[in-house]
Motif scaffolding. Structure first.
Motif, PDB file in Angstrom:
ATOM      1  N   LEU A 246       1.308  -1.360  -0.069  1.00 42.86           N
ATOM      2  CA  LEU A 246      -0.416   0.519  -0.056  1.00 42.86           C
ATOM      3  C   LEU A 246       0.650   0.779  -0.199  1.00 42.86           C
ATOM      4  O   LEU A 246       0.094   2.044  -1.254  1.00 42.86           O
ATOM      5  CB  LEU A 246      -0.844  -0.113   1.034  1.00 42.86           C
ATOM      6  CG  LEU A 246      -2.150  -0.805   1.192  1.00 42.86           C
ATOM      7  CD1 LEU A 246      -2.904  -0.747   2.315  1.00 42.86           C
ATOM      8  CD2 LEU A 246      -3.024  -0.282  -0.101  1.00 42.86           C
ATOM      9  N   ARG A 316     -12.677   4.679   1.709  1.00 43.20           N
ATOM     10  CA  ARG A 316     -11.356   4.798   2.093  1.00 43.20           C
ATOM     11  C   ARG A 316     -11.181   5.416   3.031  1.00 43.20           C
ATOM     12  O   ARG A 316     -10.037   5.824   3.761  1.00 43.20           O
ATOM     13  CB  ARG A 316     -10.375   4.266   0.954  1.00 43.20           C
ATOM     14  CG  ARG A 316     -10.101   5.441   0.413  1.00 43.20           C
ATOM     15  CD  ARG A 316      -9.055   5.396  -0.823  1.00 43.20           C
ATOM     16  NE  ARG A 316      -7.885   5.121  -0.964  1.00 43.20           N
ATOM     17  CZ  ARG A 316      -6.949   6.152  -1.257  1.00 43.20           C
ATOM     18  NH1 ARG A 316      -7.367   7.360  -1.418  1.00 43.20           N
ATOM     19  NH2 ARG A 316      -5.156   6.401  -0.417  1.00 43.20           N
ATOM     20  N   ASN A 326      -7.882  -2.144   3.970  1.00 40.90           N
ATOM     21  CA  ASN A 326      -6.762  -2.207   3.456  1.00 40.90           C
ATOM     22  C   ASN A 326      -5.654  -3.519   4.398  1.00 40.90           C
ATOM     23  O   ASN A 326      -5.049  -3.329   3.293  1.00 40.90           O
ATOM     24  CB  ASN A 326      -6.190  -0.395   3.552  1.00 40.90           C
ATOM     25  CG  ASN A 326      -6.306   0.183   1.702  1.00 40.90           C
ATOM     26  OD1 ASN A 326      -6.749  -0.339   0.968  1.00 40.90           O
ATOM     27  ND2 ASN A 326      -6.867   1.282   2.212  1.00 40.90           N
ATOM     28  N   ASP A 332      -6.998  -0.475  -1.272  1.00 42.97           N
ATOM     29  CA  ASP A 332      -7.241   0.305  -2.466  1.00 42.97           C
ATOM     30  C   ASP A 332      -6.784   0.113  -3.669  1.00 42.97           C
ATOM     31  O   ASP A 332      -6.688   0.593  -4.958  1.00 42.97           O
ATOM     32  CB  ASP A 332      -5.680   0.972  -2.012  1.00 42.97           C
ATOM     33  CG  ASP A 332      -6.217   2.344  -0.625  1.00 42.97           C
ATOM     34  OD1 ASP A 332      -7.590   2.585  -0.636  1.00 42.97           O
ATOM     35  OD2 ASP A 332      -5.540   3.092  -0.327  1.00 42.97           O
TER      36      ASP A 332
END
Length: 591
Positions: A246, A316, A326, A332
């Protein structure tokens, strides 16, 4: 008038429907509360009955009913929002037709004193032509309608096709009002479409990176397996891998999300508008409307899909949801992949779809204008001879019962009209009446006339010249600059319809007369026709000097019993003979 009655009936209809919707919303709210409390109660019984499985049945029923009532609530809420807009729309239409305040946007931001004609012809601003015609719901639609006013079409075939679309759409009152209501609910802002366009122009950063795509499925699966297995070190390992992934992609994700975020409702309305265009009445036969209908195609479904993806992406921003999804699922990466996949599939078509909406917004506004003014006629066009002629021409912004109409013809037998008359006799209003109707004709709209025929051309005016302290420009200099612009356009070979009102006011009478005479003669060397309103009666002698090219017309006033000033606002051939300035000054006790 049929439209007045229709709007009154619709006001009553939507008031009634809104009351019913509000009652439904209250009932559904109570049902949701009851279901929530019931699920809590049954959960309590489940816990304190030593977890007897039987309690799962009422808990499940309560939760299902809660979900169903929530879905139903959202549908009724949507209906209520549309009904509210339809009620506002019909109340606004009724007020406008009754001569009360016009509620629709007036386009004040488009006012430009330097434009060829919009400032002189009251096209934008309070109580303007735009104010009376505008029925756009989206910001993009408003900009498109304004562009049609600022630069009307000159191609006869295109104008006639637009006329046919306006005529056909005029009768579809339900469809038109629903389209306006949905557009208004979009609440589009000036920066929304540029932001979306900027996102569309960004390169595809993630879609073709197969390694990240595989990782976004494999690592979450391994993490879930570790959670089930119960090994904390392995859980932490895969958890750490997720967040490393991420962090490596967060800059790209944030950059794209910043441009596309909070567009869910706007995109949803775009989708609904495209769906409405696709479902235009089956009897649609206008070439323009059929093209728009075909272009809409399945665009509504595609834009609705983008709206849903945008909604998922916005989740998000919810810290609890974002961190959990996530941490476990690489939320994402899945969202950005879905966005880029949509962009790859439909991105090149989105601008064309938005143009379909904008074009329909323009047609919808012009069709409503036609519906509200059934006595107005659609003009005829000639592609050859440069003429403008009409019967019973009036000004569309003057109430029908007060509007005095006049016949007009120019171009076939003479090229310039010199219009004289006393103060307040109607000269300037008549100039604007002809100019405004000529503009409407080139937009494909009906005109305030019994009959109107013309050849499309550029309009240029000089009527409300202003000096400018900021630009160090005097009134006379500003007027000369406007006239210079007209001459330069003529020298470039363009055809122009010229409207001048009391030119060269900034100089002495003799110089003004000489300059005006020479200006008219200079105009005659180019492809133009025009009208000049003036108090200089001597300018009327040009008719003798230039027969067949210049004609005199006038508006007269009369003083009855030495006390009352009377105007008939009717144009007649010849030079004005009556004056009223001294009389008015005495009446107002100025002298």
């Amino acid at each position: 008038m049929e439209s007045l009655q229709q709007y009154r009936e619709r006001i009553l209809k939507y008031k009634s429907e809104m009351q019913l919707s509000q009652q439904k919303l209250k009932r559904l709210s109570l049902i949701r509360i009851a279901c929530f409390l019931a699920s809590g109660y049954f959960g309590y019984k489940y816990i304190f009955s030593e977890f007897e499985a039987i309690w799962w049945i009422p808990i499940a029923i309560a939760l299902i009913l809660f979900g169903l009532s929530l879905v139903r609530y959202q549908k009724v809420k949507e209906q209520s929002l549309v009904q509210e807009q339809l009620l506002w729309l019909n109340e606004s239409e009724l007020k406008a037709l009754q001569g009360e305040d016009v509620r629709f946007e007036d386009g004040i931001e488009f006012v430009n004193d330097q434009h060829d004609f919009t400032g002189d012809l009251d096209v934008f601003g309070q109580h303007s032509l735009f104010n009376h015609i505008n029925r756009t719901g989206t910001y993009s639609g408003k900009m498109a309608l304004a562009a049609n006013f600022i630069q009307p079409g000159l191609n006869v075939e295109d104008i006639v096709r637009q006329q046919e679309a306006v005529k056909e759409l005029r009768a579809a009152l339900d469809w038109r009002q629903n389209f306006t209501a949905q557009g208004r609910l979009s609440n589009e802002q000036a920066g929304d479409m540029p932001s979306i366009q900027q996102w569309l122009q960004m390169p595809l950063e993630f879609l073709h990176k197969k390694g990240w795509r595989i990782f976004s499925f494999v690592n979450p699966a391994l993490l879930i397996a570790a959670i089930i297995y119960g090994s904390m070190p392995i859980i932490l390992f895969f958890f750490a891998l997720n967040w490393i992934a991420l962090l490596l992609n967060i800059a790209n994700v944030n950059k794209q999300h910043q441009l596309i975020s909070n567009k869910e409702k706007l995109l949803k309305r775009y989708g609904l508008l495209l769906g409405l265009i696709k479902n235009l009445p089956e009897q649609t036969s206008s070439e323009v409307l059929l093209q728009l209908k075909q272009s809409a195609g399945d665009a509504g479904n595609a834009v609705n899909k983008l709206s849903r993806i945008n909604s998922y992406m916005d989740q998000r921003l919810n810290m609890l949801v974002g961190i959990f999804l996530n941490s476990v699922f690489l939320y994402d990466l899945h969202c950005i992949y879905a966005l880029e996949k949509w962009k790859q599939q439909y991105g090149s078509e989105l601008e064309a779809w938005m143009n379909v909406i904008k074009d329909m917004e323009v047609l919808n506004s012009l069709s409503t204008f036609s519906y509200n003014n059934p006595a107005y006629q659609f003009p005829l066009f000639t592609a050859d001879e440069f003429v403008i002629k009409g019967t019973a021409i009036g000004h569309p912004l003057i109430a029908a019962e007060k509007c005095i109409k006049n016949d007009f013809e120019i171009g076939q037998h003479n090229l310039f009209h010199i219009i004289t008359g006393s103060n307040m006799s109607g000269k300037s209003t008549f100039l604007r009446s002809v100019g405004v109707n000529y503009l409407l004709a080139m937009m494909g709209a009906p005109v305030c006339a019994a009959r109107f025929e013309c050849k499309p051309s550029r309009i240029m005016t000089s009527m409300r010249i202003k000096d400018s302290i900021a630009n160090n420009t005097s009134y006379f200099q500003a007027e000369l600059l406007r006239l210079q612009k007209i001459i330069r356009v003529l020298q470039a070979g363009e055809s122009i319809f010229i409207i001048l009102d009391e030119i060269l006011k900034g100089t002495n009478s003799e110089d003004k007369l000489t300059g005006s005479r020479e200006l008219v003669q200079h105009f005659l060397a180019y492809k133009c026709i025009g009208m000049i309103a003036t108090h200089d009666l001597e300018l009327g002698h040009l008719e003798e000097k230039l027969p067949g090219k210049v004609s005199n017309y006038c508006f007269e006033s009369s003083i009855l019993d030495g006390e009352r000033l009377v105007f008939d606002y009717k144009m007649r051939a010849g030079i004005a003979t009556n004056k009223n300035a001294t009389f008015l000054m005495k009446q107002m006790e100025i002298i």
